[in-house]
Design a protein around this motif. Sequence first.
Motif, PDB file in Angstrom:
ATOM      1  N   GLY A 115      13.264   8.335  13.629  1.00  0.00           N
ATOM      2  CA  GLY A 115      12.259   9.234  13.072  1.00  0.00           C
ATOM      3  C   GLY A 115      12.099  10.487  13.904  1.00  0.00           C
ATOM      4  N   ARG A 116      12.240  10.345  15.237  1.00  0.00           N
ATOM      5  CA  ARG A 116      12.140  11.513  16.116  1.00  0.00           C
ATOM      6  C   ARG A 116      13.311  12.474  15.895  1.00  0.00           C
ATOM      7  N   LYS A 117      14.501  11.940  15.630  1.00  0.00           N
ATOM      8  CA  LYS A 117      15.675  12.791  15.468  1.00  0.00           C
ATOM      9  C   LYS A 117      15.751  13.409  14.078  1.00  0.00           C
ATOM     10  N   PHE A 118      15.513  12.596  13.042  1.00  0.00           N
ATOM     11  CA  PHE A 118      15.758  13.057  11.680  1.00  0.00           C
ATOM     12  C   PHE A 118      14.491  13.377  10.896  1.00  0.00           C
ATOM     13  N   GLY A 119      13.335  12.956  11.369  1.00  0.00           N
ATOM     14  CA  GLY A 119      12.107  13.165  10.619  1.00  0.00           C
ATOM     15  C   GLY A 119      11.726  11.913   9.841  1.00  0.00           C
ATOM     16  N   SER A 120      10.438  11.700   9.666  1.00  0.00           N
ATOM     17  CA  SER A 120       9.965  10.483   9.012  1.00  0.00           C
ATOM     18  C   SER A 120      10.369  10.428   7.543  1.00  0.00           C
ATOM     19  N   CYS A 121      10.331  11.564   6.847  1.00  0.00           N
ATOM     20  CA  CYS A 121      10.690  11.573   5.423  1.00  0.00           C
ATOM     21  C   CYS A 121      12.166  11.261   5.219  1.00  0.00           C
ATOM     22  N   PHE A 122      13.020  11.789   6.080  1.00  0.00           N
ATOM     23  CA  PHE A 122      14.452  11.497   6.014  1.00  0.00           C
ATOM     24  C   PHE A 122      14.678   9.986   6.157  1.00  0.00           C
ATOM     25  N   ARG A 159      -1.252  12.047  11.483  1.00  0.00           N
ATOM     26  CA  ARG A 159      -0.911  13.475  11.488  1.00  0.00           C
ATOM     27  C   ARG A 159      -1.680  14.270  10.438  1.00  0.00           C
ATOM     28  N   ILE A 160      -2.029  13.636   9.327  1.00  0.00           N
ATOM     29  CA  ILE A 160      -2.601  14.419   8.222  1.00  0.00           C
ATOM     30  C   ILE A 160      -4.087  14.145   7.979  1.00  0.00           C
ATOM     31  N   PHE A 161      -4.633  13.092   8.592  1.00  0.00           N
ATOM     32  CA  PHE A 161      -6.047  12.782   8.381  1.00  0.00           C
ATOM     33  C   PHE A 161      -6.809  12.856   9.696  1.00  0.00           C
ATOM     34  N   PHE A 162      -8.093  13.160   9.595  1.00  0.00           N
ATOM     35  CA  PHE A 162      -8.957  13.235  10.757  1.00  0.00           C
ATOM     36  C   PHE A 162      -9.495  11.840  11.110  1.00  0.00           C
ATOM     37  N   ARG A 163     -10.052  11.749  12.290  1.00  0.00           N
ATOM     38  CA  ARG A 163     -10.482  10.451  12.800  1.00  0.00           C
ATOM     39  C   ARG A 163     -11.467   9.756  11.874  1.00  0.00           C
ATOM     40  N   ASN A 164     -12.388  10.496  11.275  1.00  0.00           N
ATOM     41  CA  ASN A 164     -13.402   9.883  10.419  1.00  0.00           C
ATOM     42  C   ASN A 164     -12.839   9.412   9.083  1.00  0.00           C
ATOM     43  N   GLN A 165     -11.526   9.675   8.818  1.00  0.00           N
ATOM     44  CA  GLN A 165     -10.887   9.245   7.584  1.00  0.00           C
ATOM     45  C   GLN A 165      -9.819   8.177   7.825  1.00  0.00           C
ATOM     46  N   ARG A 166      -9.441   7.971   9.060  1.00  0.00           N
ATOM     47  CA  ARG A 166      -8.245   7.164   9.340  1.00  0.00           C
ATOM     48  C   ARG A 166      -8.431   5.679   9.027  1.00  0.00           C
ATOM     49  N   LEU A 206      10.656  14.425  -4.995  1.00  0.00           N
ATOM     50  CA  LEU A 206       9.859  15.416  -5.720  1.00  0.00           C
ATOM     51  C   LEU A 206       8.616  15.863  -4.957  1.00  0.00           C
ATOM     52  N   PHE A 207       7.962  14.944  -4.247  1.00  0.00           N
ATOM     53  CA  PHE A 207       6.615  15.247  -3.770  1.00  0.00           C
ATOM     54  C   PHE A 207       6.397  15.154  -2.266  1.00  0.00           C
ATOM     55  N   LEU A 208       7.315  14.565  -1.519  1.00  0.00           N
ATOM     56  CA  LEU A 208       7.022  14.279  -0.116  1.00  0.00           C
ATOM     57  C   LEU A 208       7.573  15.366   0.804  1.00  0.00           C
ATOM     58  N   ASP A 209       6.704  15.918   1.644  1.00  0.00           N
ATOM     59  CA  ASP A 209       7.094  16.886   2.665  1.00  0.00           C
ATOM     60  C   ASP A 209       6.911  16.288   4.044  1.00  0.00           C
ATOM     61  N   ASN A 210       7.694  16.779   4.996  1.00  0.00           N
ATOM     62  CA  ASN A 210       7.619  16.270   6.358  1.00  0.00           C
ATOM     63  C   ASN A 210       6.260  16.570   6.979  1.00  0.00           C
ATOM     64  N   THR A 211       5.759  15.660   7.764  1.00  0.00           N
ATOM     65  CA  THR A 211       4.471  15.847   8.424  1.00  0.00           C
ATOM     66  C   THR A 211       4.612  16.148   9.917  1.00  0.00           C
ATOM     67  N   GLU A 212       5.839  16.131  10.447  1.00  0.00           N
ATOM     68  CA  GLU A 212       6.033  16.499  11.847  1.00  0.00           C
ATOM     69  C   GLU A 212       5.648  17.967  12.036  1.00  0.00           C
ATOM     70  N   TYR A 213       4.846  18.232  13.049  1.00  0.00           N
ATOM     71  CA  TYR A 213       4.339  19.594  13.256  1.00  0.00           C
ATOM     72  C   TYR A 213       4.119  19.817  14.742  1.00  0.00           C
ATOM     73  N   SER A 214       4.613  20.924  15.261  1.00  0.00           N
ATOM     74  CA  SER A 214       4.449  21.242  16.676  1.00  0.00           C
ATOM     75  C   SER A 214       3.166  22.033  16.867  1.00  0.00           C
ATOM     76  N   ARG A 215       2.287  21.543  17.715  1.00  0.00           N
ATOM     77  CA  ARG A 215       1.038  22.240  17.991  1.00  0.00           C
ATOM     78  C   ARG A 215       1.174  23.209  19.159  1.00  0.00           C
ATOM     79  N   ASN A 216       2.391  23.373  19.617  1.00  0.00           N
ATOM     80  CA  ASN A 216       2.667  24.373  20.657  1.00  0.00           C
ATOM     81  C   ASN A 216       2.807  25.729  19.988  1.00  0.00           C
TER      82      ASN A 216
END
Length: 518
Positions: A110-117, A169-176, A227-237
Amino acid sequence: MPATPYKHTTNAKIENVEPKSHSQSDATVLVPEPSDDPNDPLNWPTSKKYVTLAIWSLASFSSQASAMANLQGYVLQAPLYGKTPVQVSYSISAALAGLIAGALIVVPLGRKFGSCFCLLWSTIGVLVTAIWSALMTSSKDYNAFIVSRLFAGIFASPPLILGSATVLRIFFRNQRGKCLHILHVPYLLGAVAGPTFGGFIVAKHPWPIQFWWTVAMNGLLIVLILLFLDNTEYSRNSQSSQPISLSEPLLTRRMKTYLYGSAAIEHVSFSQCIMIELRTVGDEILIGLCPISILAGLVLLVDFGFATMSYVLNILFVEQPVSEGGYAFNSNQTAAFTISQWIGLGIAETYGHFVSDRLPLWLCRRNNNIWKQEYRLYCTAAPVIILPIGLGLFASALQYHLHWVVLALGSVLIFAAGMSVVPIVMTYLCECFPNHASETSAIMSVYRLGFGLSTTFFATPWINKVGIGWTFGMAAIFTVSISVNLAFLIWKGPQAMKWSPFKRNADSHFGRNDLEEA
């Protein structure tokens, strides 16, 4: 930035934006704090977030249903392969072993290719192995069939492991809490649905058909992913550029995400991937040996393990002749009986939806709006009380041959409680190691599935030694005893984290401070 009533802060304290009025509730902290980038998954529209969660949840269901599809078919396969039913049941153990092995190798991929891949190609792998298993209809195909189920388990691992990190990655703590519950329950439901549908199928049709229906389901899932899934990996740097932007054409995004894989995140060579694998295994071991992980992992092992054991052995008990203490169910009746597990999982999902976030946030407000991860564990109070009651009813029904309704009620309570504990404990642990959610989910899969993997080897001798009543009666006692672990974590969780023998890691990428850095 999306419009929300929440105050953006990385402080663990939840503060009001304005004085509370009768029409306004307390504002809730956004942890982690979203950036100003529209490509940040935290800033995605709510509809896109829940579509993403729905697809990962469907994948969790589909993978487990496919891996466990043969649970009611192995008795029919025994004459074909010239083996005993117990020998053919090793195909179930092979699938469980594959789930454990896959959990240990999927994180670096997942780190090399991405979770969606990884999700797309693992789904294709599940589809192919289902076809492979369905074609093993020769008397010489026993070994190949067992191997096909092993690979089915390996390919079925990514949805829950990588999906847990996706939720963070996509939800906040109060939703997890609610969202991880939504992810886990379909995963657990799949392990029930596969055998249920398989039971109805093998009652009137050839056993290979129990694999063919999963081919159609996984084919639909592949279409939805593309059709609908996009990668959620995101660099906060802020210095890093994002490899994929939502403003790019859809076909371009899909090519980068699913064909090239490595374009979805920072480039990692295969040699680096090997190093990541070694480091990941090391991280998983370190996480698994932390005091809080051991205590929580033992709860998963015992509670989920005995729930699984009751489910696996339940099929044998209800089909045994009445003279041997069974209920003489036919294949159709056995499949229908598994609806009791569906009801239990429905109760677990309802409980998680209404309790898993509300109760911890209510406790937080009562504690001057100071958040503690241990508030998550208060949600286990009802399940840990109900589980031994269910096991006791299950034991009594089999010991004294009570009406099958009593057995079904015990099964409902076992599943409702046992399956509620899993997402609650996993949410707690993932928040303790938020930068390593995938590794945490992977190592906890070893705790959770290890007991189920060994059930077929020790359960029968145990029953022969002490009797069916004492077997599940002792199981009920063990679940009560292991609840002490949860009470200790609620009481001394932060201190237990500091007692880790790997303190050097706790201050860098393992510690609870990660929650404010994630």
